[in-house]
Motif scaffolding. Structure first.
Motif, PDB file in Angstrom:
ATOM      1  N   GLY B 105       0.855  -1.187   0.000  1.00  0.00           N
ATOM      2  CA  GLY B 105       0.000   0.000   0.000  1.00  0.00           C
ATOM      3  C   GLY B 105       0.889   1.234   0.000  1.00  0.00           C
ATOM      4  O   GLY B 105       2.121   1.135   0.019  1.00  0.00           O
ATOM      5  N   ASP B 106       0.283   2.404  -0.018  1.00  0.00           N
ATOM      6  CA  ASP B 106       1.111   3.605  -0.008  1.00  0.00           C
ATOM      7  C   ASP B 106       1.887   3.730   1.309  1.00  0.00           C
ATOM      8  O   ASP B 106       3.045   4.135   1.312  1.00  0.00           O
ATOM      9  CB  ASP B 106       0.263   4.866  -0.250  1.00  0.00           C
ATOM     10  CG  ASP B 106      -0.966   4.923   0.631  1.00  0.00           C
ATOM     11  OD1 ASP B 106      -1.841   4.051   0.485  1.00  0.00           O
ATOM     12  OD2 ASP B 106      -1.044   5.820   1.484  1.00  0.00           O
ATOM     13  N   GLY B 107       1.269   3.323   2.414  1.00  0.00           N
ATOM     14  CA  GLY B 107       1.984   3.369   3.695  1.00  0.00           C
ATOM     15  C   GLY B 107       3.189   2.447   3.667  1.00  0.00           C
ATOM     16  O   GLY B 107       4.301   2.815   4.042  1.00  0.00           O
ATOM     17  N   GLY B 108       2.962   1.229   3.190  1.00  0.00           N
ATOM     18  CA  GLY B 108       4.022   0.225   3.135  1.00  0.00           C
ATOM     19  C   GLY B 108       5.067   0.520   2.068  1.00  0.00           C
ATOM     20  O   GLY B 108       6.097  -0.149   2.010  1.00  0.00           O
ATOM     21  N   ASN B 133      -2.014   2.548  -4.453  1.00  0.00           N
ATOM     22  CA  ASN B 133      -2.009   3.797  -3.692  1.00  0.00           C
ATOM     23  C   ASN B 133      -3.436   4.268  -3.420  1.00  0.00           C
ATOM     24  O   ASN B 133      -4.092   4.821  -4.286  1.00  0.00           O
ATOM     25  CB  ASN B 133      -1.226   4.850  -4.493  1.00  0.00           C
ATOM     26  CG  ASN B 133      -1.123   6.165  -3.751  1.00  0.00           C
ATOM     27  OD1 ASN B 133      -1.587   6.302  -2.621  1.00  0.00           O
ATOM     28  ND2 ASN B 133      -0.513   7.148  -4.399  1.00  0.00           N
ATOM     29  N   ASN B 134      -3.881   4.031  -2.190  1.00  0.00           N
ATOM     30  CA  ASN B 134      -5.201   4.544  -1.809  1.00  0.00           C
ATOM     31  C   ASN B 134      -5.060   5.753  -0.882  1.00  0.00           C
ATOM     32  O   ASN B 134      -5.991   6.164  -0.207  1.00  0.00           O
ATOM     33  CB  ASN B 134      -6.080   3.451  -1.191  1.00  0.00           C
ATOM     34  CG  ASN B 134      -5.406   2.765  -0.021  1.00  0.00           C
ATOM     35  OD1 ASN B 134      -4.418   3.268   0.527  1.00  0.00           O
ATOM     36  ND2 ASN B 134      -5.924   1.624   0.373  1.00  0.00           N
ATOM     37  N   GLU B 135      -3.860   6.289  -0.864  1.00  0.00           N
ATOM     38  CA  GLU B 135      -3.581   7.606  -0.287  1.00  0.00           C
ATOM     39  C   GLU B 135      -3.822   7.751   1.213  1.00  0.00           C
ATOM     40  O   GLU B 135      -4.072   8.851   1.680  1.00  0.00           O
ATOM     41  CB  GLU B 135      -4.335   8.693  -1.072  1.00  0.00           C
ATOM     42  CG  GLU B 135      -3.913   8.744  -2.536  1.00  0.00           C
ATOM     43  CD  GLU B 135      -4.413   9.972  -3.286  1.00  0.00           C
ATOM     44  OE1 GLU B 135      -3.680  10.446  -4.160  1.00  0.00           O
ATOM     45  OE2 GLU B 135      -5.520  10.456  -2.977  1.00  0.00           O
ATOM     46  N   ALA B 136      -3.733   6.645   1.933  1.00  0.00           N
ATOM     47  CA  ALA B 136      -3.736   6.718   3.406  1.00  0.00           C
ATOM     48  C   ALA B 136      -3.548   5.315   3.963  1.00  0.00           C
ATOM     49  O   ALA B 136      -3.573   4.335   3.222  1.00  0.00           O
ATOM     50  CB  ALA B 136      -5.035   7.320   3.929  1.00  0.00           C
ATOM     51  N   TYR B 137      -3.351   5.237   5.270  1.00  0.00           N
ATOM     52  CA  TYR B 137      -3.287   3.935   5.954  1.00  0.00           C
ATOM     53  C   TYR B 137      -4.714   3.488   6.200  1.00  0.00           C
ATOM     54  O   TYR B 137      -5.307   3.824   7.226  1.00  0.00           O
ATOM     55  CB  TYR B 137      -2.591   4.060   7.314  1.00  0.00           C
ATOM     56  CG  TYR B 137      -1.158   4.528   7.299  1.00  0.00           C
ATOM     57  CD1 TYR B 137      -0.347   4.388   6.182  1.00  0.00           C
ATOM     58  CD2 TYR B 137      -0.595   5.082   8.447  1.00  0.00           C
ATOM     59  CE1 TYR B 137       0.977   4.800   6.209  1.00  0.00           C
ATOM     60  CE2 TYR B 137       0.722   5.492   8.475  1.00  0.00           C
ATOM     61  CZ  TYR B 137       1.500   5.353   7.355  1.00  0.00           C
ATOM     62  OH  TYR B 137       2.801   5.750   7.390  1.00  0.00           O
ATOM     63  N   MET B 138      -5.278   2.734   5.291  1.00  0.00           N
ATOM     64  CA  MET B 138      -6.686   2.375   5.422  1.00  0.00           C
ATOM     65  C   MET B 138      -6.892   1.264   6.439  1.00  0.00           C
ATOM     66  O   MET B 138      -7.819   1.294   7.232  1.00  0.00           O
ATOM     67  CB  MET B 138      -7.235   1.954   4.060  1.00  0.00           C
ATOM     68  CG  MET B 138      -7.198   3.069   3.031  1.00  0.00           C
ATOM     69  SD  MET B 138      -7.832   4.622   3.707  1.00  0.00           S
ATOM     70  CE  MET B 138      -7.562   5.715   2.329  1.00  0.00           C
ATOM     71  N   ASN B 139      -6.002   0.281   6.416  1.00  0.00           N
ATOM     72  CA  ASN B 139      -6.192  -0.894   7.259  1.00  0.00           C
ATOM     73  C   ASN B 139      -6.308  -0.542   8.736  1.00  0.00           C
ATOM     74  O   ASN B 139      -7.027  -1.188   9.482  1.00  0.00           O
ATOM     75  CB  ASN B 139      -5.030  -1.860   7.043  1.00  0.00           C
ATOM     76  CG  ASN B 139      -5.191  -3.132   7.831  1.00  0.00           C
ATOM     77  OD1 ASN B 139      -6.226  -3.774   7.762  1.00  0.00           O
ATOM     78  ND2 ASN B 139      -4.192  -3.488   8.597  1.00  0.00           N
TER      79      ASN B 139
HETATM   80 MG   LIG Z   1      -3.002   2.978   1.809  1.00  0.00          MG
END
Ligand SMILES: [Mg+2]
Ligand SMILES: Cc1ncc(C[n+]2csc(CCOP(=O)(O)OP(=O)(O)O)c2C)c(N)n1
Ligand code: SF4
Lengths: 408, 306
Positions: B105-108, B133-139
């Motif tokens: 993800g984007d965070g990772g 890239n979903n532009e934030a830490y969603m999990n």
């Molecule tokens: Mg993300």
């Protein structure tokens, strides 16, 4: 077989050359550096087939080793101190994924304050991470243990990662006489690595490292604990096989002059050698003293400890690490826990914390310890807090406590 | 390039039955990428939404070998897997041609896994790294990352009486990966499957490290109706908030140039995370965003020599 003059680091590098791992990932840290210098020379000279992955951190070193091992390769790394600390997260994952990685750890103190010399704080911090831990007294043992570790790790009823430790500088940088086995003898002993599940078996896809929630996680962890128990049963068989090819017989603990000993001093690593010399010296003076070296620290050799302490009157346990806030050092905790509930639960045990940051432990220090233990034996007064050996101000501190009538 | 019919006839590698939200576009990205890979593949995953929803033991959505180790190290793990492949191939223990895909993800990728990614790129491992890239830490509940847009409301950049959301523009990771000098870097968007398919196919043919950054809207984090995700992804490209382009051996190619660049407000107003920016008192922030989007777009045009 040939005899070579090798430092501990070189001896382990030599073992690694003979193991010829498929993948080695490494990152430099003193005092492990020379080990990898030597090994990368083997790579440069085409003496091994290893894919060398020179990563950008120890976190990545162990991560790449985990990836390689999961892929189906024989994979190794090595580290010390801060490097091991940085790996902490992945230590548990390597064990939880049941990957048979072998990792030499050249013991060094942990920051702060920063210090590059040998003590056991690094390995002790990882003692409950699910890795098997084998301590080496000298370069020969470091060499032998590294080879034996491959068989332990890869045993189908164990499948756990193994740390082989040696004391930083004291062993890693001291040249010793080392008997090195023939290459093909080592090759036959360790055999081919062919794991049941591997990522590169694309026809039989497996999912490794899934999310594992309340309904299964505990069973997996329980199985992991069982693997450690299996290791406790099986390491002796592998040691015995190694004896057959090397003539060197290893056991979980190594007793020294223990049969009629009243006083037994327990230790790990290079200090065990110093204790043996002191025991010889004191025996000449008629003192019934003995030493007990723990080689396999995880799984902890609880039965052997019980057996070898059964005739002792007083026991000293040497810890080269502090377990901050704990009643005693880590080795002492384990010894005491092993005796609890047995006929030995009242055996007087004194804990000695020593040698932090590479502080020398001399025969004189050990004589003092034996003398104190002799006093404990006669008086029956057992200090139940750790004694700090060879540290400035400690004598005054004890005198003061006596003056103020503070017990222990 | 595979056409839709061919793609639809391939064995699905990331299968249905996973637990992603309805309308989750990262899940669509995964499906598109893995379908485009017409080779045996090994997949590595960083911790995050897609890892969590795809492998809850004893189930798995993965029809191909898959490994998840931790959040920040998928690039290092896949470096190890690829090295094992090289070693075993050299010894004749493996003959197949296998491709390696790391997902984060984007965070990772932008944040905690950046060091490992940079290391993997520098060492030249033959791995395709995909950032969804979903532009934030969603999990972990929609916290800001360095990919989160300026002004976006997240759980850690809430809008309050004195704060307006995230105060920094996103890090341009794609450019940073270009600076690594690796053979292939691209930006893609989940709405344009054809472009994405082309990029994955191309990347997998190239030896060495490859990086594709895919914009993949998240219904929960961006706050839009589940069925609107593809439209929103498209708008990101049409407003030049997320240009799709590729850099092959240092040579830039912009894959889509909008005939008429839409104003950024069109994009902002589709998502709840920007809702506060529509208020008159935040007009200047919208202008600031427009300025930065224009600046980055102009710069890209310059790099592409157009
Ligand atoms: Mg993300
Ligand atoms: C070392 C570490 N720190 C924090 C976390 C908690 N954590 C798990 S997933 C995640 C966020 C993932 O964000 P991203 O990579 O953007 O993926 P997404 O969930 O948005 O798909 C965090 C913070 C973790 N698992 N490990
Ligand atoms: S929270 Fe977002 S990224 Fe995660 S599963 Fe739902 S839609 Fe997908």
């Amino acid at each position: 077989m040939k005899v070579m003059a090798l430092t501990g680091n070189e001896a382990v590098a030599e073992a690694m050359r003979q193991i010829n791992p498929d993948v080695v990932a490494a990152y430099p840290i003193t005092p492990q550096t020379e080990l990898m210098h030597r090994f990368t020379e083997f790579v440069a000279d085409g003496l091994v087939d290893t894919e060398m992955v020179l990563v950008e951190s120890e976190h990545s070193a162990l991560s790449a080793t985990v990836g390689a091992s999961a892929a189906g390769a024989r994979a190794m790394t090595a580290t010390s101190s801060q490097g091991l600390a940085l790996m902490w997260e992945i230590l548990y994952i390597a064990a939880g994924l049941r990957l048979p990685i072998v990792m030499p750890v050249v013991n060094r103190a942990l920051s702060a304050p920063i210090n590059i010399h040998g003590d056991h704080s690094d390995t002790m911090g990882a003692r409950d991470s699910g890795w098997i831990q084998i301590f080496s007294e000298n370069a020969q043992e470091a060499y032998d243990n590294t080879i034996i570790a491959v068989r332990i790790a890869e045993h189908p009823d164990i499948l756990l990662p193994v740390m082989v430790t040696m004391d930083g500088f004291i062993i890693s940088h001291t040249m010793e006489r080392v008997e090195v086995l023939d290459d093909d003898v080592v090759k036959n002993f360790i055999g081919e690595y062919n794991p049941k599940y591997k990522l590169l078996d694309v026809k039989n896809p497996v999912t490794m490292g899934p999310l594992d929630l309340q309904d299964y996680y505990f069973e997996h962890k329980r199985a992991q604990a069982e693997a450690m128990e299996n290791a406790y049963k099986l390491i002796k068989e592998i040691d015995e096989e190694y004896y057959k090819i090397s003539g060197r017989r290893y056991s979980y603990v190594e007793p020294y002059e223990i049969d009629d000993a009243d006083i037994i001093l327990i230790s790990l690593g290079s200090t065990a050698g110093t204790i043996k010399d002191v025991v010889d010296e004191l025996r000449l003076k008629g003192l019934k003293v003995g030493g007990l070296k723990i080689r396999v620290y995880r799984p902890f050799p609880r039965d052997e400890i019980k057996e070898f302490l059964s005739n002792a009157s007083v026991v000293g346990v040497m810890d080269r690490a502090i377990a901050f806030g704990s009643p005693c050092g880590p080795v002492c905790l384990d010894v005491k826990a092993s005796l609890q509930g047995t006929s030995l639960s009242n055996l007087p045990i004194v804990n000695y914390i020593y040698g932090l940051g590479g502080r020398d432990i001399t025969p004189k220090d050990i004589i003092k310890i034996f003398n104190e233990l002799e006093k404990v034996r006669i008086s029956g007064e057992v200090p139940n807090l750790p004694r700090y050996v060879g540290v400035r101000g400690e004598e005054n501190y004890i005198e003061q406590k006596a003056k103020l009538k503070i017990k222990n | 390039m595979a056409n839709l019919k061919e793609l639809s006839q391939r064995t699905v590698k990331f299968t249905a039955g996973h637990r992603a939200c309805a309308g989750c576009l990262p899940a669509v990205a995964l499906r598109q990428v893995t379908l485009s890979a017409d080779y045996p593949i090994v997949v590595g995953f960083a911790t995050g939404c897609m890892e969590v929803v795809s492998t809850i033991f004893p189930y798995t959505a993965w029809n191909v070998p898959y490994i998840h180790v931790a959040f920040e190290n998928v690039a290092a793990v896949m470096s190890g897997v690829e090295s094992a492949y090289k070693a075993l191939k050299k010894k004749g223990k493996i003959n197949e041609e296998i491709k390696f895909i790391a997902f984060g993800g984007d965070g990772g990728t932008y944040d905690i896994g950046f060091q490992a990614l940079s290391g993997m790129a520098e060492r030249g491992h033959d791995v395709l790294y995909i950032c969804y890239n979903n532009e934030a830490y969603m999990n972990t509940g929609i916290q800001r990352s360095s990919a989160t847009p300026f002004g976006a409301q997240t759980s850690t950049t809430p809008v309050g009486s004195v704060e307006f959301g995230k105060k920094q523009f996103p890090k341009d990771l794609t450019q940073i990966m270009v600076a690594h000098g690796i053979p292939y870097v691209a930006q893609a968007s989940v709405h344009n499957w054809k472009d994405l398919n082309m990029k994955v196919e191309k990347a997998l043919k190239i030896k060495g490290p490859k990086f594709i950054n895919i914009l993949a809207p998240c219904t929960l984090g961006w706050r839009y109706p589940a069925e609107k995700g593809i439209e929103i992804a498209k708008l990101a490209v049409e407003t030049c908030v997320w240009p799709i382009y590729e850099v092959e051996n240092g040579k830039y190619k912009i894959n889509y140039k909008p005939r008429e660049k839409k104003p950024v407000i069109e994009w902002l107003k589709t998502q709840g995370r920007f809702a506060h920016l529509l208020k008159p008192e935040y007009q200047h922030l919208v202008e600031e965003i427009q300025k930065e989007v224009d600046r980055r777009w102009e710069h890209l045009l310059e790099l592409a020599g157009t």
